[in-house]
Design a protein around this motif. Structure first.
Motif, PDB file in Angstrom:
ATOM      1  N   ARG A 140      16.139  33.592  18.898  1.00 55.40           N
ATOM      2  CA  ARG A 140      15.406  34.238  17.814  1.00 55.40           C
ATOM      3  C   ARG A 140      16.278  34.457  16.571  1.00 55.40           C
ATOM      4  N   CYS A 141      17.562  34.214  16.686  1.00 62.35           N
ATOM      5  CA  CYS A 141      18.465  34.426  15.555  1.00 62.35           C
ATOM      6  C   CYS A 141      18.312  33.302  14.529  1.00 62.35           C
ATOM      7  N   ASP A 142      18.217  33.685  13.266  1.00 58.49           N
ATOM      8  CA  ASP A 142      18.133  32.707  12.187  1.00 58.49           C
ATOM      9  C   ASP A 142      19.498  32.087  11.900  1.00 58.49           C
ATOM     10  N   LEU A 143      20.555  32.831  12.200  1.00 59.41           N
ATOM     11  CA  LEU A 143      21.919  32.350  12.005  1.00 59.41           C
ATOM     12  C   LEU A 143      22.821  32.995  13.044  1.00 59.41           C
ATOM     13  N   VAL A 144      23.567  32.162  13.753  1.00 57.26           N
ATOM     14  CA  VAL A 144      24.610  32.647  14.662  1.00 57.26           C
ATOM     15  C   VAL A 144      25.934  32.173  14.080  1.00 57.26           C
ATOM     16  N   LEU A 145      26.806  33.101  13.771  1.00 55.35           N
ATOM     17  CA  LEU A 145      28.042  32.755  13.079  1.00 55.35           C
ATOM     18  C   LEU A 145      29.228  33.344  13.829  1.00 55.35           C
ATOM     19  N   GLU A 146      30.221  32.501  14.090  1.00 61.84           N
ATOM     20  CA  GLU A 146      31.434  32.976  14.759  1.00 61.84           C
ATOM     21  C   GLU A 146      32.428  33.492  13.723  1.00 61.84           C
ATOM     22  N   VAL A 147      32.940  34.677  13.957  1.00 63.53           N
ATOM     23  CA  VAL A 147      34.005  35.234  13.130  1.00 63.53           C
ATOM     24  C   VAL A 147      35.300  35.028  13.908  1.00 63.53           C
ATOM     25  N   PRO A 148      36.094  34.046  13.532  1.00 63.86           N
ATOM     26  CA  PRO A 148      37.256  33.669  14.348  1.00 63.86           C
ATOM     27  C   PRO A 148      38.458  34.575  14.118  1.00 63.86           C
ATOM     28  N   LEU A 149      39.457  34.409  14.970  1.00 65.48           N
ATOM     29  CA  LEU A 149      40.741  35.058  14.732  1.00 65.48           C
ATOM     30  C   LEU A 149      41.331  34.507  13.439  1.00 65.48           C
ATOM     31  N   PRO A 150      42.071  35.306  12.707  1.00 64.47           N
ATOM     32  CA  PRO A 150      42.649  34.828  11.453  1.00 64.47           C
ATOM     33  C   PRO A 150      43.659  33.704  11.688  1.00 64.47           C
ATOM     34  N   ASN A 151      43.624  32.679  10.809  1.00 66.94           N
ATOM     35  CA  ASN A 151      44.612  31.607  10.900  1.00 66.94           C
ATOM     36  C   ASN A 151      45.937  32.105  10.299  1.00 66.94           C
ATOM     37  N   ALA A 152      46.927  31.214  10.231  1.00 64.23           N
ATOM     38  CA  ALA A 152      48.261  31.630   9.780  1.00 64.23           C
ATOM     39  C   ALA A 152      48.222  32.192   8.360  1.00 64.23           C
ATOM     40  N   GLU A 153      47.465  31.520   7.487  1.00 66.79           N
ATOM     41  CA  GLU A 153      47.382  31.989   6.101  1.00 66.79           C
ATOM     42  C   GLU A 153      46.723  33.357   6.022  1.00 66.79           C
ATOM     43  N   ALA A 154      45.644  33.543   6.821  1.00 65.90           N
ATOM     44  CA  ALA A 154      44.957  34.829   6.822  1.00 65.90           C
ATOM     45  C   ALA A 154      45.843  35.927   7.409  1.00 65.90           C
TER      46      ALA A 154
END
Length: 301
Positions: free
Chosen positions: A201-215
């Motif tokens: 039922r979700c219109d958008l499923v979005l993964e919030v990942p672990l920060p990369n090296a730059e982040a």
């Protein structure tokens, strides 16, 4: 924030905040994530309020649900709250409100009470709020309300848990038909525990990942700069020749853990705790390595 008094809040509601709210704008800006992720979130939220009420659901079957998934500490809840504020900004406020649900307050050991509480929350409380104006509802740790029924055993789990998930799905369908100015933003640290019918039922499923090296570098620099407002010498650590090597020790940690590791470095011994400006780049690195070890232990448990 401009919250309604907690004494006046309906059961299952943690807070109601009028939007836009400056503190939520600051929260949105404080989360270090990819700009594309931010843009997708904002665009989906805007679409919900700009197009959904104009187009038949047989054409665009929008339910008004966004699901953010990812490891703990990656900023999903902060992003969800900040997203509500950004959507209100786009529409110049226009009576927007953020409603935060307290899912754990709905559960009960008494047969049938959890299902009734969930049904009442959606069909009465949320429906009434949406009738009064554009409403964004935060469902934090949504697996509490929409647990994967396929992985539950009726012998081991009360039937009420199954029925509570049924109630959530039924109410989402009803609200999608009756309230086009309503958006749910759900979060989950354990998407595998969320019922597949909810995810569908979700219109958008979005993964919030672990920060990369730059982040990781940006988060660490931001943390040191923030401390530098009180302890100027700490900010200078970001220019230390060993800073790049130090950052490498933080890669693999979430944003919350990075900041906690900095706090642990300040507590590495009594001298530093008394005089935070005496903290060294090596103490930061050691704190990061300890955080990495703790992370591995949690993953093995």
């Amino acid at each position: 924030m401009k919250d309604i008094s907690s004494a006046d809040l309906p059961k299952g509601i943690q807070s109601i905040t009028a939007l836009p709210e400056p503190k939520l704008a600051e929260l949105w800006d404080s989360i270090i994530v990819d700009d594309d992720l931010r843009q997708r979130l904002v665009s989906q939220a805007v679409l919900n309020f700009s197009v959904r009420h104009k187009v038949n659901r047989t054409v665009l079957p929008l339910h008004g649900v966004i699901l953010l998934v990812g490891p703990p500490g990656t900023g999903k809840t902060s992003l969800a709250k900040g997203l509500a504020n950004r959507a209100a900004d786009v529409f110049k406020g226009s009576g927007f409100r953020l409603v935060e649900v307290e899912a754990h307050g709905l559960t009960s050991s008494a047969m049938g009470k959890t299902q009734r509480a969930v049904a009442d929350l959606f069909s009465q409380t949320i429906s009434e709020l949406a009738s009064a104006g554009p409403t964004i509802v935060l469902l934090d740790e949504v697996e509490t309300l929409a647990v994967d029924r396929a992985k539950l055993s009726l012998d081991a789990n009360p039937v009420d848990i199954h029925r509570a998930t049924d109630a959530v799905l039924v109410q989402l369908d009803l609200l999608a038909e009756t309230h086009k100015n309503l958006l749910f933003v759900a979060t989950s640290n354990f998407p595998e525990a969320v019922d597949s019918a909810f995810i569908s039922r979700c219109d958008l499923v979005l993964e919030v990942p672990l920060p990369n090296a730059e982040a990781c570098r940006t988060i660490l620099e931001d943390c040191l700069a923030g401390l530098g407002a009180t302890y100027p010498k700490i900010a200078a650590l970001a220019k230390d020749p060993e800073f790049a090597k130090c950052v490498a020790h933080f890669v693999g940690l979430d944003g919350r853990s990075i900041r906690k590791a900095v706090a642990n470095a300040l507590a590495s011994d009594t001298r530093v705790a008394i005089d935070p400006e005496s903290v060294t780049i090596n103490q930061l690195s050691r704190a990061a390595m300890v955080a990495q070890q703790n992370r591995k232990l949690k993953g093995a448990s």
